[in-house]
Design a protein around this motif. Structure first.
Motif, mmCIF file in Angstrom:
data_model
loop_
_atom_site.group_PDB
_atom_site.id
_atom_site.type_symbol
_atom_site.label_atom_id
_atom_site.label_comp_id
_atom_site.label_asym_id
_atom_site.label_seq_id
_atom_site.Cartn_x
_atom_site.Cartn_y
_atom_site.Cartn_z
ATOM 1 N N THR A 105 1.024 -1.352 0.293
ATOM 2 C CA THR A 105 0.018 -0.108 0.419
ATOM 3 C C THR A 105 0.649 0.609 0.063
ATOM 4 O O THR A 105 2.229 1.581 0.534
ATOM 5 C CB THR A 105 -0.800 -0.089 1.287
ATOM 6 O OG1 THR A 105 0.034 -0.016 2.254
ATOM 7 C CG2 THR A 105 -1.981 -1.264 1.084
ATOM 8 N N PHE A 106 0.334 2.168 -0.679
ATOM 9 C CA PHE A 106 0.821 3.774 -0.708
ATOM 10 C C PHE A 106 -0.082 5.038 -0.898
ATOM 11 O O PHE A 106 -1.221 4.339 -0.936
ATOM 12 C CB PHE A 106 2.080 3.779 -1.928
ATOM 13 C CG PHE A 106 1.136 3.546 -3.018
ATOM 14 C CD1 PHE A 106 0.348 4.767 -3.797
ATOM 15 C CD2 PHE A 106 0.718 2.047 -3.766
ATOM 16 C CE1 PHE A 106 -0.096 4.254 -5.326
ATOM 17 C CE2 PHE A 106 0.622 1.723 -4.763
ATOM 18 C CZ PHE A 106 -0.191 3.345 -5.745
ATOM 19 N N ARG A 107 0.359 6.148 -0.354
ATOM 20 C CA ARG A 107 -0.582 7.261 -0.718
ATOM 21 C C ARG A 107 0.005 7.795 -1.464
ATOM 22 O O ARG A 107 1.005 8.228 -1.990
ATOM 23 C CB ARG A 107 -0.082 7.783 0.659
ATOM 24 C CG ARG A 107 -0.646 7.210 1.829
ATOM 25 C CD ARG A 107 -0.692 8.210 3.434
ATOM 26 N NE ARG A 107 -1.569 7.991 3.553
ATOM 27 C CZ ARG A 107 -2.891 8.326 4.600
ATOM 28 N NH1 ARG A 107 -2.200 9.919 4.357
ATOM 29 N NH2 ARG A 107 -4.287 7.573 4.797
ATOM 30 N N ASP A 125 -3.531 11.780 0.310
ATOM 31 C CA ASP A 125 -3.762 11.257 1.324
ATOM 32 C C ASP A 125 -5.386 10.355 1.673
ATOM 33 O O ASP A 125 -5.951 9.843 1.661
ATOM 34 C CB ASP A 125 -4.127 12.794 2.404
ATOM 35 C CG ASP A 125 -3.932 13.655 2.747
ATOM 36 O OD1 ASP A 125 -2.811 13.138 2.851
ATOM 37 O OD2 ASP A 125 -4.345 14.609 3.068
ATOM 38 N N ASP A 140 -5.136 5.976 0.162
ATOM 39 C CA ASP A 140 -4.035 4.533 0.482
ATOM 40 C C ASP A 140 -4.272 4.316 -1.006
ATOM 41 O O ASP A 140 -5.419 4.156 -1.295
ATOM 42 C CB ASP A 140 -4.607 3.626 1.329
ATOM 43 C CG ASP A 140 -3.929 4.200 2.548
ATOM 44 O OD1 ASP A 140 -2.468 4.528 2.203
ATOM 45 O OD2 ASP A 140 -4.336 4.660 3.591
ATOM 46 N N SER A 169 4.323 8.166 -0.724
ATOM 47 C CA SER A 169 4.776 8.160 0.249
ATOM 48 C C SER A 169 4.779 5.766 0.070
ATOM 49 O O SER A 169 3.754 5.162 -0.396
ATOM 50 C CB SER A 169 4.801 8.347 1.421
ATOM 51 O OG SER A 169 3.544 7.640 2.082
ATOM 52 N N SER A 174 3.183 2.516 2.975
ATOM 53 C CA SER A 174 2.434 2.559 3.984
ATOM 54 C C SER A 174 3.015 1.139 4.713
ATOM 55 O O SER A 174 3.356 0.522 5.732
ATOM 56 C CB SER A 174 1.297 2.774 3.951
ATOM 57 O OG SER A 174 0.863 3.772 2.516
ATOM 58 N N ASP A 175 3.196 0.509 3.862
ATOM 59 C CA ASP A 175 2.849 -1.479 4.418
ATOM 60 C C ASP A 175 2.068 -1.860 3.680
ATOM 61 O O ASP A 175 2.094 -2.359 2.518
ATOM 62 C CB ASP A 175 1.227 -1.094 5.658
ATOM 63 C CG ASP A 175 1.470 -1.858 6.793
ATOM 64 O OD1 ASP A 175 2.738 -3.054 6.929
ATOM 65 O OD2 ASP A 175 0.703 -1.888 7.572
#
Lengths: 173, 680
Positions: A22-24, A27, A29, A105, A107-108
């Motif tokens: 996952t990325f941004r 704001d 995802d 960015s 994320s996870d």
């Protein structure tokens, strides 16, 4: 093969969990299948390609291979953002072709089963729907799963660049 | 289990075509020895040549029947019979016969290519020719029927029962051979009893599915001639350890070894190749072992250096800095050598492109009734594989032209006081970073009056143009130009030299013509050694560095803005010697800001492609360096005006300009006007 077996397989398929990176982006995802991700690297300067679509930032030397870099914000017609220390290039491998995606960015990595997957609803005026593979509710947040192959389709990119107004000075006589 | 044979087809086709080339070369060699004799004169060809030819046909026959290409197999069978008669001197070797054999070589090549393209019908002309071949064998060669078969006297000592120990090399399957087929062939000779030895079978996790780890101990109950057994194994002679022993007693298998007796027919234990035959055509390249060995050694060195460096980096102190620098120097040297070795793998002798020429010369000269001696030297000069593949046609055009237009007929030559036989000399040599191939004939040279008149007649030059001799000679490279007063079927269709020039320019090379009227023409091809590395001129435009291939660069100039001519119509011309050349402003073309916009501050690089010169305005010249060419298209797409990309020393990507596209941007009409202006 009897029916119970088939049903089992179907159930297995439904429960099959896939991992998503996952990325941004501004704001929101997004997720892409992790199997399609080759590597993640920080933003480095790229070499611009003349007369290419605006969302193609240029090409990058990835250990000897020349890889086109796509700014996802610009691809989705989002507002341009200055690159900072969180800016990341996700290098994806779509059936042998490499492309780098610039995102705000990462994320996870999350697990989502096919069961959790739901179709993206029809919403009006949404140009980017073709890139959306589905939606997943995750940690009370909405995760948009992207269809990477459409996002970085080179033929598509070629079409878009031909739409560009040809430079009037191309024929210099 | 069944093995998918289609995966070996590609290898078969490649090998067959290679074998045919060898055969052709040998036939032409024999033909060369016989030149000067009358067509019906008999000539004893040396056995070595005949054996090469025979082997070529034999292996095609074997391969084609294995893979089920019946048509190829039938044809080669007929040809092989004929060749056998020649080899046994039951047949007169005449020049006529060599012509027939050359033709059959062509037919066989057609058939092999047909099979490759999935065409499984026998063309009518080849069918007819095949019947002729059979008749020739029946009648033309004076053969007594009883000597027909079983020609070699049977050696009594070589008949009996045999004990065959057959140990294939591990990689035998990769050569397209299958032990099962061999054992089956043995079965046709007599009763066999086969024992499988699985001693060298490694543990499961170490097995490479493409290797054979088995060996066989086969008892063949005869009486069988030893040579017949050897024939069966002739395919794999280089790929196995074979021991054929006479054995009169029935073999008693030793019980100490674990053995599986297998039925010789089914071959259930045949190893399965791990590759799926998906029918993909793979471009392959044959590399000599020493080249690969050198590479393996270098990689080893590189690994050692790398280990050394990483050890130093862990315990870095001021003293070890020196060691580190030493190590870095070593690493640099190894890397450079490694790169050179890898490049060398792609290099092939230029002879691969030159070996088609003797045939062309023979055919064309025979058709035209000219006597020609072709002399080739420097075949060993190495060139990149892709370059070699691209220049074959160009060379054929040039040599064909030399025979057709350059060399005179024997009578004319005698009148001109030259030897009756014309000479064409093809020479390849390496000069610096490029390979030079010259094609020189001692014919009549280019007729400048004829060329000029033709060019004026076709409207390629104005009739009041005053051209220098050199300019006239170069007119032969203009598209649509041909001086042959009649189309001869050999050449003269007006495509030829311009195709040659285009092809060579595409490769980043040059063609030059040197004309000595009355005594000959010389064409010089200058080719880059490789397409993967080239010399480039680094130029800066705005913040970007671009590479211009050095081969296209003629000159760089600094021109004050007031010397630029701006004729009506918006074009800008830069004075260059006695000419005016159009020029492109790269910053405009590539939409770059903050670049120098005037010629006073910038530099104009004059480049040439396909005989067109233009100028490119850049900010500054950064330097000249060797660059490794990288494809942009692998992961992206073609970019207008940019050929490929490279990676600079600092790791950044720089784009290499495509000079031929850029010169074409300046329209063709413009160019012609300019050339006429320059010429007049």
């Amino acid at each position: 093969m009897d029916n119970t077996n088939l049903a089992d397989i179907k159930e297995d398929l439904d429960n099959l969990e896939q991992q998503y990176l996952t990325f941004r982006l501004s704001d929101q995802d997004y997720g892409i299948p992790i199997l399609e991700v080759q590597e993640i690297k920080g933003w480095t300067a790229v070499t611009p390609i003349p007369n290419s679509p605006h969302f193609i930032k240029g090409v990058l030397n990835l250990r000897g291979t020349i890889v086109p870099i796509i700014d996802l914000r610009l691809r989705f017609n989002l507002e341009r953002k200055e690159y900072d220390q969180f800016t990341v290039i996700i290098v994806v491998n779509i059936s042998g072709k490499l492309a780098g995606l610039v995102v705000d960015s990462v994320s996870d990595v999350v697990n989502a089963s096919n069961e959790q997957h739901c179709e993206a609803p029809e919403f009006e005026g949404q140009l980017n729907r073709q890139f959306i593979d589905g939606l997943v509710q995750f940690d009370e947040k909405l995760l948009i799963l992207l269809d990477i192959s459409k996002l970085a389709d080179v033929d598509d990119l070629a079409d878009m660049s031909s739409d560009l107004a040809p430079d009037a000075d191309l024929e210099d006589n | 289990m069944t093995i998918d044979l289609t995966q070996f087809h590609q290898t078969f086709f490649e090998e067959s075509l290679e074998a045919l080339s060898d055969m052709e070369a040998e036939l032409l060699r024999i033909d060369g020895h016989m030149s000067g004799r009358r067509v019906s004169d008999e000539f004893k060809a040396d056995n070595e040549s005949l054996n090469i030819i025979f082997r070529a046909v034999h292996s095609i026959k074997g391969g084609s029947s294995t893979f089920g290409f019946e048509i190829v197999a039938n044809f080669s069978h007929v040809l092989e019979n004929l060749l056998d008669d020649i080899r046994e001197h039951r047949c007169k070797t005449t020049r006529n016969l060599i012509s027939t054999l050359l033709h059959s070589c062509d037919c066989l090549r057609t058939l092999v290519q047909n099979s490759q393209n999935g065409i499984n019908t026998l063309p009518a002309d080849i069918d007819k020719f095949q019947v002729n071949l059979e008749n020739l064998q029946e009648t033309g060669c004076e053969v007594t029927p009883d000597r027909r078969r079983k020609t070699r006297g049977i050696d009594k000592n070589n008949i009996g029962n045999w004990d065959i120990l057959f140990t294939p090399n591990k990689n035998m399957l990769s050569t397209g051979n299958d032990p099962v087929r061999i054992i089956r062939a043995l079965k046709n000779l007599g009763n066999i009893k086969s024992q499988l030895d699985i001693n060298s079978l490694p543990s499961w996790n170490k097995i490479n599915p493409e290797y054979i780890y088995l060996s066989w101990n086969i008892d063949l109950l005869g009486p069988v001639e030893k040579s017949l057994i050897e024939n069966v194994f002739s395919w794999v002679a280089d790929d196995c350890v074979l021991d054929i022993k006479r054995n009169n007693s029935v073999h008693n298998p030793s019980a100490s070894r674990p053995e599986h007796a297998i039925d010789s027919g089914t071959g259930t234990n045949a190893p399965a190749p791990g590759v799926s035959g998906n029918g993909l055509e793979v471009q392959s390249i044959r590399v000599s072992t020493p080249k690969v060995d050198a590479l393996v050694d270098l990689v080893g060195e590189l690994v050692i250096t790398q280990t050394m460096l990483s050890q130093f980096s862990e315990e870095i102190t001021s003293e070890s800095i020196e060691k580190l620098q030493l190590g870095l120097g070593l690493l640099e040297r190894n890397t450079r050598e490694l790169q050179e070795s890898v490049m060398r793998i792609r290099m092939l002798p230029v002879g691969f492109a030159l070996n088609k020429l003797p045939r062309i010369v023979r055919d064309v000269s025979t058709k035209l009734g000219k006597k020609v001696k072709l002399d080739i030297s420097g075949e060993g000069t190495e060139l990149d594989k892709s370059v070699i593949e691209s220049i074959g046609d160009a060379l054929m055009h040039i040599v064909r032209n030399s025979v057709d237009h350059g060399l005179e007929s024997p009578a004319e030559r005698i009148n001109a006081g030259k030897p009756e036989t014309g000479a064409i000399h093809v020479q390849a040599s390496q000069k610096g970073g490029s390979v030079v191939i010259t094609i020189e004939d001692d014919g009549n040279g280019l007729n400048r009056n004829l060329i000029l008149n033709k060019a004026i007649e076709k409207g390629l030059v104005r009739d009041d143009a005053d051209l220098t001799d050199e300019q006239i000679d170069n007119l032969i490279f203009i598209p649509g130009f041909s001086t042959a007063s009649q189309v001869t079927g050999v050449s003269g269709r007006g495509v030829g030299m311009d195709v040659v020039r285009t092809r060579i320019s595409e490769l980043g090379g040059h063609v030059e013509v040197t004309n000595n009227p009355g005594s000959g023409t010389k064409l010089t091809l200058r080719l880059p050694l490789t397409l993967a590395i080239m010399d480039g001129l680094c130029v800066k435009v705005g913040s970007q560095v671009y590479i211009i291939p050095l081969l296209s660069v003629i000159e760089s100039l600094s021109v004050p803005e007031h010397e630029i001519s701006r004729p009506a119509g918006g074009s800008e011309l830069v004075p260059f010697h006695s000419e005016y050349l159009p020029f492109l402003k790269l910053y405009k073309l590539f939409n770059l800001s903050s670049a120098i916009k005037t010629t006073t501050d910038g530099i104009i690089i004059i480049v040439e492609s396909e005989n067109k010169k233009i100028g490119l305005l850049v900010d500054e010249i950064v330097g000249q360096q060797q660059v490794v060419v990288k494809s942009l298209e692998t992961h992206y797409k073609r970019v207008e005006g940019v050929a490929t990309a490279t990676i600079l020393g600092d790791g950044e990507v720089a784009l290499i300009l495509d000079i031929s596209t850029l010169t074409n941007l300046v329209s063709h009409k413009h160019y012609q006007d300019h050339m006429l202006k320059a010429a007049s």
